[in-house]
Design a protein around this motif. Structure first.
Motif, PDB file in Angstrom:
ATOM      1  N   CYS A  63       0.827  -1.209   0.000  1.00  0.00           N
ATOM      2  CA  CYS A  63       0.000   0.000   0.000  1.00  0.00           C
ATOM      3  C   CYS A  63       0.865   1.264   0.000  1.00  0.00           C
ATOM      4  CB  CYS A  63      -0.939  -0.011   1.207  1.00  0.00           C
ATOM      5  SG  CYS A  63      -2.251  -1.250   1.062  1.00  0.00           S
ATOM      6  N   HIS A  64       1.980   1.232   0.711  1.00  0.00           N
ATOM      7  CA  HIS A  64       2.886   2.390   0.715  1.00  0.00           C
ATOM      8  C   HIS A  64       3.402   2.669  -0.698  1.00  0.00           C
ATOM      9  CE1 HIS A  64       5.940   5.208   2.049  1.00  0.00           C
ATOM     10  NE2 HIS A  64       6.865   4.494   1.446  1.00  0.00           N
ATOM     11  N   LEU A  65       3.802   1.621  -1.398  1.00  0.00           N
ATOM     12  CA  LEU A  65       4.307   1.777  -2.759  1.00  0.00           C
ATOM     13  C   LEU A  65       3.207   2.252  -3.698  1.00  0.00           C
ATOM     14  CD1 LEU A  65       6.910   1.415  -4.331  1.00  0.00           C
ATOM     15  CD2 LEU A  65       6.350  -0.997  -4.642  1.00  0.00           C
ATOM     16  N   LEU A  66       2.011   1.704  -3.540  1.00  0.00           N
ATOM     17  CA  LEU A  66       0.897   2.090  -4.411  1.00  0.00           C
ATOM     18  C   LEU A  66       0.457   3.529  -4.157  1.00  0.00           C
ATOM     19  CD1 LEU A  66      -1.069  -1.263  -4.253  1.00  0.00           C
ATOM     20  CD2 LEU A  66      -0.037  -0.277  -6.302  1.00  0.00           C
ATOM     21  N   ASP A  67       0.541   3.986  -2.916  1.00  0.00           N
ATOM     22  CA  ASP A  67       0.206   5.378  -2.627  1.00  0.00           C
ATOM     23  C   ASP A  67       1.161   6.327  -3.361  1.00  0.00           C
ATOM     24  OD1 ASP A  67      -1.949   4.771  -1.031  1.00  0.00           O
ATOM     25  OD2 ASP A  67      -0.824   4.862   0.853  1.00  0.00           O
ATOM     26  N   ARG A  68       2.446   5.968  -3.397  1.00  0.00           N
ATOM     27  CA  ARG A  68       3.421   6.795  -4.113  1.00  0.00           C
ATOM     28  C   ARG A  68       3.134   6.796  -5.618  1.00  0.00           C
ATOM     29  NH1 ARG A  68       9.377   5.241  -2.436  1.00  0.00           N
ATOM     30  NH2 ARG A  68       9.776   7.042  -3.803  1.00  0.00           N
ATOM     31  N   LEU A  69       2.789   5.618  -6.153  1.00  0.00           N
ATOM     32  CA  LEU A  69       2.463   5.539  -7.580  1.00  0.00           C
ATOM     33  C   LEU A  69       1.208   6.342  -7.906  1.00  0.00           C
ATOM     34  CD1 LEU A  69       3.203   1.759  -8.257  1.00  0.00           C
ATOM     35  CD2 LEU A  69       4.474   3.713  -9.165  1.00  0.00           C
ATOM     36  N   TYR A  70       0.233   6.282  -7.014  1.00  0.00           N
ATOM     37  CA  TYR A  70      -1.013   7.035  -7.227  1.00  0.00           C
ATOM     38  C   TYR A  70      -0.732   8.536  -7.304  1.00  0.00           C
ATOM     39  CZ  TYR A  70      -5.636   8.999  -6.268  1.00  0.00           C
ATOM     40  OH  TYR A  70      -6.796   9.733  -6.333  1.00  0.00           O
ATOM     41  N   ASP A  71       0.069   9.049  -6.371  1.00  0.00           N
ATOM     42  CA  ASP A  71       0.416  10.471  -6.385  1.00  0.00           C
ATOM     43  C   ASP A  71       1.153  10.832  -7.670  1.00  0.00           C
ATOM     44  OD1 ASP A  71      -0.736  10.799  -3.903  1.00  0.00           O
ATOM     45  OD2 ASP A  71       1.148  10.581  -2.802  1.00  0.00           O
ATOM     46  N   LEU A  72       2.030   9.929  -8.128  1.00  0.00           N
ATOM     47  CA  LEU A  72       2.785  10.176  -9.358  1.00  0.00           C
ATOM     48  C   LEU A  72       1.853  10.281 -10.563  1.00  0.00           C
ATOM     49  CD1 LEU A  72       5.524  10.344 -10.856  1.00  0.00           C
ATOM     50  CD2 LEU A  72       5.493   7.850 -10.973  1.00  0.00           C
ATOM     51  N   HIS A  73       0.933   9.318 -10.695  1.00  0.00           N
ATOM     52  CA  HIS A  73       0.009   9.321 -11.841  1.00  0.00           C
ATOM     53  C   HIS A  73      -0.926  10.527 -11.783  1.00  0.00           C
ATOM     54  CE1 HIS A  73       1.530   5.552 -13.088  1.00  0.00           C
ATOM     55  NE2 HIS A  73       0.950   4.827 -12.164  1.00  0.00           N
ATOM     56  N   LEU A  74      -1.386  10.848 -10.584  1.00  0.00           N
ATOM     57  CA  LEU A  74      -2.306  11.978 -10.447  1.00  0.00           C
ATOM     58  C   LEU A  74      -1.589  13.284 -10.778  1.00  0.00           C
ATOM     59  CD1 LEU A  74      -5.250  11.676  -9.707  1.00  0.00           C
ATOM     60  CD2 LEU A  74      -4.703  12.463  -7.390  1.00  0.00           C
TER      61      LEU A  74
END
Length: 415
Positions: free
Chosen positions: A254-265
């Motif tokens: 989840c920590h990694l996915l949160d970072r990816l989400y911020d990047l894509h957004l």
């Protein structure tokens, strides 16, 4: 601890018999009951009599009210459903055309055809003139063969995972043998990183998480020596998040996915942001946070473009149904499965169709239809065994054990 405290709560026993417990809680009760517990058997007897007595009148199942189709989950995937409906006719036309072309010609088994493809791409290539531009550098000849292998490996994921790994291994080996005189060093590192990443993900799909972690770590190290291709780095991190989830390292995932989400957004890519929410929904769902999983999957479906990646839409809807079942929301799960048939028909592969049957079996367990559940689960378990996916077959076995336990067939469960 008192003797009484060692037994499951009677209310949990009743919920277990009715298929209302989560898989994790059900496994704990199965482990308690398998050696034989007279106390719990006595507590369960009134419920089992009412559920399984031959003379018991079977009432009609709860009505699925038309108004319930209005709940927000259906709005979340309405675009995917419309896309599936539009594609279904095209799919049928292609199938009919292919049947006409192949009339009188026996069809090769899919696995043989896949391996023939692998053999063909290992042959020395004819001279090629096509180029691929990434980061301002051109890749010629040898990398195009690796790309063909990687594309084939991705296509095999839902039909033949074993061949998927074999094909990705060939791609990684071919990438390692690319001529360093033909490619710039950073470009070569990118190509090798991409091939290693796909191999790592293929190994993850088949349950070989130790080798998957090794390959993905190697892919990340190579990518750091490469051109800094953001798309490649994001893909590797996405694979790593899926691996962490499979390893039950849910906080890391989840920590990694949160970072990816911020990047894509931050880049304004709603589709990839939605894809990350779907991945996170699957991770938290496997951590038994089904309510949060349902919310994340619904939000992810709202953001993605199903035409851009219809199999992503299919995966999201499948997992959404799965966690609705886990949450005991069986009418919603059953209705959503019915509404999604077109998407499965258009984009489902052999393993996807097995997983649909697994869902049907789990819904049948919750509705108390043990005969239908057992028939579906036995077929799914055999299918996973034939596909050489023992872990998935074992998970189906847990659901089958729950059915047999309600029927008192403990000897078969022990075997």
């Amino acid at each position: 601890m008192s003797g009484r405290a060692c037994h499951p709560d009677p209310r949990d026993l009743e919920r277990f018999l009715r298929g209302e417990l989560s898989r994790r809680d059900a496994v704990a009760i199965i482990a308690h009951l398998l050696p034989g517990c007279p106390t719990c058997q006595e507590r369960m007897e009134p419920t089992t009599d009412s559920m399984f007595h031959p003379g018991r009148a079977q009432g009609p199942p709860p009505a699925w009210r038309e108004a319930e189709y209005d709940f927000p989950l259906f709005k979340a995937f309405s675009s995917a459903r419309r896309y599936a409906a539009a594609q279904e006719q095209t799919h049928e036309q292609k199938s009919a055309a292919q049947a006409g072309l192949q009339a009188g010609e026996p069809e090769r088994p899919r696995r043989e055809a896949d391996r023939t493809f692998v053999k063909e791409v290992q042959e020395p290539p004819a001279p090629v003139s096509e180029t691929r531009d990434r980061g301002g550098l051109h890749a010629v000849g040898g990398w195009s063969r690796c790309e063909r292998l990687l594309e084939q490996s991705r296509r095999l994921r839902a039909s033949d995972p074993e061949a998927m790994v074999m094909t990705a291994s060939l791609a990684a080996s071919s990438a390692d043998r690319l001529d360093p005189r033909t490619y710039a060093p950073r470009q070569l590192a990118d190509f090798q990183a991409e091939a290693r990443a796909e191999l790592g993900n293929a190994l993850r799909v088949t349950g070989d998480t130790a080798r998957a972690e090794h390959e993905l770590t190697r892919a990340f190290e190579l990518a750091q020596k490469g051109t800094g291709d953001a798309v490649l780095l994001v893909r590797i991190l996405d694979f790593m998040a899926s691996l962490y989830s499979d390893q039950r390292r849910f906080a890391d995932a989840c920590h990694l996915l949160d970072r990816l989400y911020d990047l894509h957004l931050g880049r304004g890519d709603q589709h990839l942001a939605g894809r990350t929410l779907i991945s996170k929904g699957i991770a938290v769902g496997h951590a038994s946070e089904t309510g949060q999983a349902i919310h994340l999957l619904s939000e992810g479906l709202r953001r993605i473009d199903p035409q851009r990646d219809p199999r992503l839409a299919l995966a999201a809807i499948h997992n959404l149904i799965w966690f609705l079942v886990e949450a005991g929301r069986l009418p919603e799960a059953d209705g959503l499965l019915v509404q999604s048939r077109g998407l499965y028909a258009c984009h489902g592969e052999r393993l996807d169709l097995l997983k649909v049957l697994w869902l049907e079996g789990r819904i049948a367990i919750g509705l108390g239809d043990d005969e239908r559940a057992q028939r579906a689960l036995l077929q799914v378990r055999n299918g996973f065994e034939q596909a050489e996916l023992p872990y998935d077959a074992a998970l189906v076995g847990l659901d089958l054990a729950a059915v047999w336990l309600r029927q008192g067939r403990t000897a078969e469960i022990r075997r």
